[in-house]
Motif scaffolding. Structure first.
Motif, short mmCIF file in Angstrom:
data_model
loop_
_atom_site.label_atom_id
_atom_site.label_comp_id
_atom_site.label_asym_id
_atom_site.label_seq_id
_atom_site.Cartn_x
_atom_site.Cartn_y
_atom_site.Cartn_z
N MET A 186 35.18 42.62 44.81
CA MET A 186 36.06 43.78 44.82
C MET A 186 35.40 44.97 45.50
N ASN A 244 41.18 40.83 40.75
CA ASN A 244 40.00 40.23 40.15
C ASN A 244 40.00 38.71 40.32
N ARG A 291 44.99 44.88 38.81
CA ARG A 291 43.58 44.66 38.44
C ARG A 291 43.32 43.19 38.16
N ALA A 350 32.89 38.59 40.85
CA ALA A 350 34.19 39.23 41.03
C ALA A 350 34.02 40.71 41.34
N ALA A 351 33.09 41.36 40.67
CA ALA A 351 32.83 42.78 40.94
C ALA A 351 32.28 42.95 42.35
#
Length: 203
Positions: free
Chosen positions: A130, A35, A31, A126-127
């Motif tokens: 991803m 990230n 994770r 970043a979200a």
């Protein structure tokens, strides 16, 4: 000069005493790595180093980087199974199977990190990265490579707009009637468009 390992990310050697500890350490390290570096920038070796285990443990527990990425998002659907279910079968109904597969994945993930990530894409780069890499690198990329006759990246982005759009409308904005529509209705409405994006001649 040698940098001492920090308390936050100890660099152990060898296997941990508990297999479940190893698995959780890999998920936690993955994770952070995904990230910070994104899917393409993250490597199995660096994830293993952050977890303090041998890189072979990634394959042992997850089968590779792609499956580890999916597991780190707690996606309740195996992408390889989803891709196989989309690609195999009547080529004229690929769009329907893809929309149906995504709906099953979105519904199964309700309340979990994947939907949380979806809610965060607008305000957190970043979200957004991803989510983009989950949709494109792990699912749509392989599908487009298998069925698209040409311009695979362009076709993939068009399909991604549909799939992420469904997720945002149905699970984040909860816009009716999409929010409460049954899968069959959404598949019937969106499937032909996705089919055209994937396999029909593009302008």
């Amino acid at each position: 000069m040698t940098t001492e390992p920090t308390a936050r990310e100890p660099r152990r050697r060898g296997r941990r005493t508990s297999g479940e500890d190893t698995r959780e350490a890999l998920l936690s390290a993955a994770r952070r790595e995904f990230n910070e570096r994104g899917y393409d920038g993250a490597t199995v070796r660096r994830i293993a180093e952050r977890a303090g285990v041998d890189p072979a443990m990634v394959n042992h527990w997850f089968g590779g980087k792609g499956a580890l990425f999916t597991a780190s998002l707690e996606v309740p659907v195996d992408p390889t199974v989803l891709i196989a279910g989309v690609v195999d079968g009547d080529p004229e109904r690929i769009g329907e199977r893809l929309v149906g597969g995504f709906l099953q994945a979105w519904d199964a993930a309700a309340g979990g990190p994947l939907i949380t990530l979806l809610r965060s894409v607008a305000g957190h780069p970043a979200a957004a990265r991803m989510m983009r890499e989950f949709v494109t690198s792990t699912i749509l990329g392989p599908v487009a490579a298998a069925v698209a006759p040409d311009r695979q990246a362009e076709r993939m982005s068009l399909v991604a707009a549909q799939m992420i759009g469904i997720g945002l409308i149905r699970y984040v904005m909860e816009l009716e009637p999409m929010a409460s529509s049954d899968h069959a209705s959404i598949v019937a409405a969106v499937g032909p468009t996705v089919q055209r994006y994937l396999t029909a001649p593009l302008p």
